[in-house]
Design a protein around this motif. Structure first.
Motif, PDB file in Angstrom:
ATOM      1  N   PRO A  45       0.814  -1.231   0.000  1.00 42.79           N
ATOM      2  CA  PRO A  45       0.000   0.000   0.000  1.00 42.79           C
ATOM      3  C   PRO A  45       0.840   1.270   0.000  1.00 42.79           C
ATOM      4  O   PRO A  45       0.500   2.236  -0.698  1.00 42.79           O
ATOM      5  CB  PRO A  45      -0.822  -0.123   1.300  1.00 42.79           C
ATOM      6  CG  PRO A  45      -0.876  -1.576   1.583  1.00 42.79           C
ATOM      7  CD  PRO A  45       0.429  -2.121   1.104  1.00 42.79           C
ATOM      8  N   LEU A  46       1.941   1.276   0.752  1.00 44.73           N
ATOM      9  CA  LEU A  46       2.791   2.468   0.784  1.00 44.73           C
ATOM     10  C   LEU A  46       3.454   2.704  -0.575  1.00 44.73           C
ATOM     11  O   LEU A  46       3.553   3.855  -1.030  1.00 44.73           O
ATOM     12  CB  LEU A  46       3.861   2.310   1.869  1.00 44.73           C
ATOM     13  CG  LEU A  46       3.362   2.382   3.318  1.00 44.73           C
ATOM     14  CD1 LEU A  46       4.507   2.130   4.281  1.00 44.73           C
ATOM     15  CD2 LEU A  46       2.705   3.728   3.608  1.00 44.73           C
ATOM     16  N   LEU A  47       3.877   1.631  -1.218  1.00 45.93           N
ATOM     17  CA  LEU A  47       4.449   1.766  -2.557  1.00 45.93           C
ATOM     18  C   LEU A  47       3.406   2.282  -3.545  1.00 45.93           C
ATOM     19  O   LEU A  47       3.719   3.110  -4.422  1.00 45.93           O
ATOM     20  CB  LEU A  47       5.007   0.426  -3.035  1.00 45.93           C
ATOM     21  CG  LEU A  47       6.344  -0.016  -2.436  1.00 45.93           C
ATOM     22  CD1 LEU A  47       6.709  -1.410  -2.923  1.00 45.93           C
ATOM     23  CD2 LEU A  47       7.441   0.982  -2.794  1.00 45.93           C
ATOM     24  N   TYR A  48       2.170   1.793  -3.424  1.00 40.83           N
ATOM     25  CA  TYR A  48       1.099   2.246  -4.321  1.00 40.83           C
ATOM     26  C   TYR A  48       0.896   3.755  -4.190  1.00 40.83           C
ATOM     27  O   TYR A  48       0.848   4.480  -5.202  1.00 40.83           O
ATOM     28  CB  TYR A  48      -0.193   1.498  -3.999  1.00 40.83           C
ATOM     29  CG  TYR A  48      -1.416   2.110  -4.649  1.00 40.83           C
ATOM     30  CD1 TYR A  48      -1.696   1.880  -5.997  1.00 40.83           C
ATOM     31  CD2 TYR A  48      -2.279   2.928  -3.924  1.00 40.83           C
ATOM     32  CE1 TYR A  48      -2.799   2.449  -6.600  1.00 40.83           C
ATOM     33  CE2 TYR A  48      -3.385   3.500  -4.519  1.00 40.83           C
ATOM     34  CZ  TYR A  48      -3.651   3.267  -5.853  1.00 40.83           C
ATOM     35  OH  TYR A  48      -4.742   3.837  -6.433  1.00 40.83           O
ATOM     36  N   PHE A  49       0.770   4.234  -2.943  1.00 36.30           N
ATOM     37  CA  PHE A  49       0.544   5.664  -2.745  1.00 36.30           C
ATOM     38  C   PHE A  49       1.757   6.485  -3.174  1.00 36.30           C
ATOM     39  O   PHE A  49       1.610   7.588  -3.718  1.00 36.30           O
ATOM     40  CB  PHE A  49       0.208   5.944  -1.279  1.00 36.30           C
ATOM     41  CG  PHE A  49      -1.216   5.637  -0.928  1.00 36.30           C
ATOM     42  CD1 PHE A  49      -2.245   6.488  -1.299  1.00 36.30           C
ATOM     43  CD2 PHE A  49      -1.538   4.481  -0.242  1.00 36.30           C
ATOM     44  CE1 PHE A  49      -3.554   6.208  -0.994  1.00 36.30           C
ATOM     45  CE2 PHE A  49      -2.851   4.185   0.072  1.00 36.30           C
ATOM     46  CZ  PHE A  49      -3.870   5.049  -0.302  1.00 36.30           C
ATOM     47  N   ALA A  50       2.946   5.955  -2.939  1.00 38.53           N
ATOM     48  CA  ALA A  50       4.150   6.697  -3.316  1.00 38.53           C
ATOM     49  C   ALA A  50       4.277   6.819  -4.833  1.00 38.53           C
ATOM     50  O   ALA A  50       4.548   7.901  -5.365  1.00 38.53           O
ATOM     51  CB  ALA A  50       5.394   6.023  -2.734  1.00 38.53           C
ATOM     52  N   VAL A  51       4.049   5.688  -5.543  1.00 34.24           N
ATOM     53  CA  VAL A  51       4.262   5.664  -6.990  1.00 34.24           C
ATOM     54  C   VAL A  51       3.130   6.346  -7.748  1.00 34.24           C
ATOM     55  O   VAL A  51       3.370   7.109  -8.697  1.00 34.24           O
ATOM     56  CB  VAL A  51       4.435   4.206  -7.479  1.00 34.24           C
ATOM     57  CG1 VAL A  51       4.501   4.148  -9.010  1.00 34.24           C
ATOM     58  CG2 VAL A  51       5.698   3.602  -6.876  1.00 34.24           C
ATOM     59  N   PHE A  52       1.886   6.108  -7.322  1.00 36.71           N
ATOM     60  CA  PHE A  52       0.740   6.598  -8.097  1.00 36.71           C
ATOM     61  C   PHE A  52       0.096   7.858  -7.531  1.00 36.71           C
ATOM     62  O   PHE A  52      -0.767   8.446  -8.189  1.00 36.71           O
ATOM     63  CB  PHE A  52      -0.319   5.500  -8.206  1.00 36.71           C
ATOM     64  CG  PHE A  52       0.141   4.299  -8.981  1.00 36.71           C
ATOM     65  CD1 PHE A  52       0.222   4.332 -10.360  1.00 36.71           C
ATOM     66  CD2 PHE A  52       0.506   3.135  -8.334  1.00 36.71           C
ATOM     67  CE1 PHE A  52       0.649   3.233 -11.086  1.00 36.71           C
ATOM     68  CE2 PHE A  52       0.931   2.024  -9.039  1.00 36.71           C
ATOM     69  CZ  PHE A  52       1.004   2.072 -10.419  1.00 36.71           C
ATOM     70  N   LYS A  53       0.471   8.285  -6.325  1.00 36.21           N
ATOM     71  CA  LYS A  53      -0.159   9.466  -5.720  1.00 36.21           C
ATOM     72  C   LYS A  53       0.845  10.582  -5.460  1.00 36.21           C
ATOM     73  O   LYS A  53       0.661  11.716  -5.919  1.00 36.21           O
ATOM     74  CB  LYS A  53      -0.845   9.073  -4.405  1.00 36.21           C
ATOM     75  CG  LYS A  53      -1.924   8.015  -4.554  1.00 36.21           C
ATOM     76  CD  LYS A  53      -3.103   8.503  -5.369  1.00 36.21           C
ATOM     77  CE  LYS A  53      -4.191   7.435  -5.477  1.00 36.21           C
ATOM     78  NZ  LYS A  53      -5.339   7.891  -6.286  1.00 36.21           N
ATOM     79  N   TYR A  54       1.913  10.281  -4.720  1.00 34.18           N
ATOM     80  CA  TYR A  54       2.809  11.342  -4.268  1.00 34.18           C
ATOM     81  C   TYR A  54       3.841  11.744  -5.318  1.00 34.18           C
ATOM     82  O   TYR A  54       4.072  12.944  -5.534  1.00 34.18           O
ATOM     83  CB  TYR A  54       3.499  10.916  -2.970  1.00 34.18           C
ATOM     84  CG  TYR A  54       2.548  10.881  -1.803  1.00 34.18           C
ATOM     85  CD1 TYR A  54       2.130  12.056  -1.194  1.00 34.18           C
ATOM     86  CD2 TYR A  54       2.052   9.676  -1.318  1.00 34.18           C
ATOM     87  CE1 TYR A  54       1.248  12.039  -0.132  1.00 34.18           C
ATOM     88  CE2 TYR A  54       1.157   9.642  -0.255  1.00 34.18           C
ATOM     89  CZ  TYR A  54       0.766  10.827   0.332  1.00 34.18           C
ATOM     90  OH  TYR A  54      -0.114  10.801   1.371  1.00 34.18           O
TER      91      TYR A  54
END
Length: 326
Positions: A45-54
């Motif tokens: 989940p942290l990778l998802y938010f980092a790559v696709f959100k932040y």
């Protein structure tokens, strides 16, 4: 005999509430050692938010540049607020803002109480089979694709072969082109959205109702309160914190209404009310390849959403005592 009180610092004992140096690091290492499985689950989940959100947020700088494909985002010329000025001076600006705001506001105002009413009604049903059947019927549409829902809506409201117009024809009423008349667009969008999502939203309130202490209902019965009074004075106050958070989040997204459904229901006849910011960004950015202007419009939309979210959260906190960060 005189007793001398020594300060914690002088005795070598750290003050209460203050950890000695390195204690936090040791606590973190201990937590990682004993709960490494939970931290491992957090990685994706942290990778998802980092790559696709932040990380993509850094590319919002495109709104202040004249994008050149060859030079890239960071090599393109800086133009400042030129793209925002072009959008604000566009004749369609106020119509886009009005359509987006009214459509989303209508959706929030109409769907918010219906989900609560449905949850309260289901909570009062004691017949298990009927309750499960209603939950299934109302919850199932949530899993239907938006494309399928729009196709069903178009077929049902078709001027010649649609069920609605065929039914009106039995009473001698002429066929109505619902999707061609701009005045019907918002109603079609909102009520088809409610049909699709009301059951799913009601599940959240049902979970909140399940957490209410049964002793409160027993005490209300002892005091002579009927079913309606128990709903008003026990159930509704019990789900109020959940309802406030959902309302705040809904208002915070009031300018971020979905693109897909509005675009699929859109046609040249209802464009005066169906053209919203999301569809305009799609046409400007992808169809016309004006990526800088499209990014500026999207950034403007996001800032308005953030301001609305903060404003409504402050109001909700003052009025009800509940908020997103309470």
């Amino acid at each position: 005999m005189t007793l001398t009180m020594r300060r914690p610092e002088a005795s070598g004992v750290p003050p209460r509430g203050r950890r000695p140096p390195g204690a936090r690091i040791r606590a973190l290492k201990k937590s990682l050692r004993y709960h490494w499985q939970l931290y491992l689950l957090l990685i994706l989940p942290l990778l998802y938010f980092a790559v696709f959100k932040y990380i993509p947020m850094s590319n919002a700088v495109l709104a202040f540049k004249n994008y050149n494909v060859i030079a890239g985002i960071w090599g393109s010329d800086w133009v400042g607020l030129k793209n925002f000025d072009a959008f604000f001076s566009n004749p369609v600006f106020w119509n886009l803002v009005k359509n987006t705001f009214l459509l989303s506001f209508y959706t929030v105002i109409a769907s918010f109480p219906i989900a609560i009413i449905l949850a309260l009604a289901l909570n009062e049903v004691r017949q298990g089979f009927f309750k499960r059947s209603v939950q299934l019927v109302t919850y199932a549409p949530y899993f239907i694709s938006t494309v399928v829902v729009v196709s069903m809506t178009i077929l049902v409201l078709a001027p010649r072969l649609g069920i609605v117009n065929r039914g009106l024809g039995f009473f001698g009423v002429d066929a109505i082109d619902y999707l061609g008349d701009p005045s019907y667009f918002r109603h079609i969008y909102v009520w088809s959205e409610i049909w699709q999502t009301a059951g799913y939203s009601a599940v959240i309130y049902l979970a909140a109702l399940a957490g209410i202490d049964p002793a409160l209902h027993e005490a209300a019965k002892v005091d002579g309160a009927g079913r309606l009074r128990r709903i008003m004075h026990v159930d509704i106050p019990g789900i109020l914190p959940t309802a406030v958070i959902i309302l705040v989040l809904g208002v915070g997204n009031i300018m971020a209404i979905g693109f897909e459904k509005a675009f699929l229901l859109q046609n040249p006849l209802n464009l005066s009310q169906s053209e919203i910011i999301a569809t305009y960004v799609y046409k400007t950015g992808l169809l016309n390849a004006d990526f800088s202007l499209a990014t500026a419009v999207g950034l403007f939309n996001s800032v308005i959403n953030l301001l609305l979210l903060l404003f409504v959260n402050v109001i909700a906190k003052r009025v009800t005592g509940n908020g997103l960060w309470s």
